[in-house]
Design an enzyme around this catalytic site. Structure first.
Site, PDB file in Angstrom:
ATOM      1  N   GLY A  36       0.835  -1.191   0.000  1.00 17.37           N
ATOM      2  CA  GLY A  36       0.000   0.000   0.000  1.00 17.37           C
ATOM      3  C   GLY A  36       0.869   1.239   0.000  1.00 17.37           C
ATOM      4  N   ALA A  40      -0.779   4.680   4.364  1.00 16.69           N
ATOM      5  CA  ALA A  40      -2.005   3.883   4.336  1.00 16.69           C
ATOM      6  C   ALA A  40      -2.234   3.143   5.646  1.00 16.69           C
ATOM      7  CB  ALA A  40      -1.975   2.897   3.167  1.00 16.69           C
ATOM      8  N   LYS A  42       0.240   0.464   6.702  1.00 11.65           N
ATOM      9  CA  LYS A  42       0.898  -0.845   6.644  1.00 11.65           C
ATOM     10  C   LYS A  42       1.723  -1.130   7.900  1.00 11.65           C
ATOM     11  CE  LYS A  42       3.363   0.029   3.067  1.00 11.65           C
ATOM     12  NZ  LYS A  42       2.970   1.457   3.065  1.00 11.65           N
ATOM     13  N   SER A  43       2.594  -0.205   8.248  1.00  8.53           N
ATOM     14  CA  SER A  43       3.503  -0.429   9.373  1.00  8.53           C
ATOM     15  C   SER A  43       2.741  -0.590  10.688  1.00  8.53           C
ATOM     16  CB  SER A  43       4.507   0.724   9.491  1.00  8.53           C
ATOM     17  OG  SER A  43       5.341   0.775   8.355  1.00  8.53           O
ATOM     18  N   SER A 110       5.882  -1.809  -2.226  1.00  3.81           N
ATOM     19  CA  SER A 110       5.850  -2.750  -3.371  1.00  3.81           C
ATOM     20  C   SER A 110       4.827  -2.302  -4.413  1.00  3.81           C
ATOM     21  CB  SER A 110       5.579  -4.189  -2.900  1.00  3.81           C
ATOM     22  OG  SER A 110       4.560  -4.269  -1.931  1.00  3.81           O
TER      23      SER A 110
END
Length: 212
Positions: A36, A40, A42-43, A110
């Site tokens: 993402g 967003a 993710k972490s 990614s």
């Protein structure tokens, strides 16, 4: 014609299969791949998931894109070619760790579908669980906890995803989370439930530990 060094590389065979390592730990390993845009979430979700799995007795390893950039990928820039190589390296590392019987939680922008497809191809069926962490662009830019979008707008971060480099959303991820609509805790619960739905062939031992 000269022989390339790559042609002389013969990986040493191991007598212990990844499935054997997994069975010793009473679960089947997999990689949970968060993708993402920056901001967003993710972490946040990856960290929460790791904490939850560790609390339930599972061995995990967190692969974070920023950490990889400081070490393994510190020779790469943000050109498309370097982004491809960055994800290739991360996927290979994830494969090795999964083969060791450990659950990998990968948190990486990614941005390109082809790179994520190539990463998936390294794993057997059911071992690659893709989570698209999504939110409208105006929201991820407004969060901008690292100030990256601001720098990109000022021309200080060329080839920044979402500004002057594209993000290609996953076509068929195992799970898609809109963090503009979900709290982090709600997102975490959806991840756990989705992993549970993998079923006996892909994740029974893992989720048995999760919900025992």
């Amino acid at each position: 014609m000269e022989t390339s060094y790559n042609e002389t590389v013969v990986p040493a065979a191991t007598k212990i299969a990844g499935s054997s390592r997994a069975s010793m730990k009473q679960r089947r390993p997999l990689v949970i791949w968060f993708t993402g845009m920056s901001g967003a979430g993710k972490s946040t979700l990856a960290s929460m998931l790791e904490k939850e799995l560790q609390a339930r007795g599972l061995r995990t390893f967190l692969l974070d894109g920023d950490h990889l950039r400081r070490g393994l990928n510190n020779d790469l820039d943000f050109s498309d070619a370097s982004r491809h190589e960055s994800i290739r390296r991360a996927a290979e590392v994830a494969r090795l760790i999964v083969d060791a019987g450990i659950v990998v939680i990968a948190s990486l922008i990614s941005p390109f579908q082809a790179d994520r497809d190539a990463a998936r191809a390294l794993f057997t069926s059911g071992q690659f669980f893709e989570v698209h962490v999504d939110a409208p662009f105006e929201i991820v830019e407004a969060r901008d906890v690292k100030g990256l979008y601001k720098k990109a707008r000022e021309g200080l971060l060329p080839k920044f995803t979402g500004i002057d480099s594209p993000y290609e959303p996953p076509i068929e991820p195992e799970l898609r989370l809109n963090t503009a609509e979900l709290t982090p805790q709600e997102g975490l619960q959806r991840i756990l439930l989705a992993v549970d739905s993998l079923g006996a062939d892909a994740g029974e031992a893992l989720t048995h530990r999760l919900y025992a």
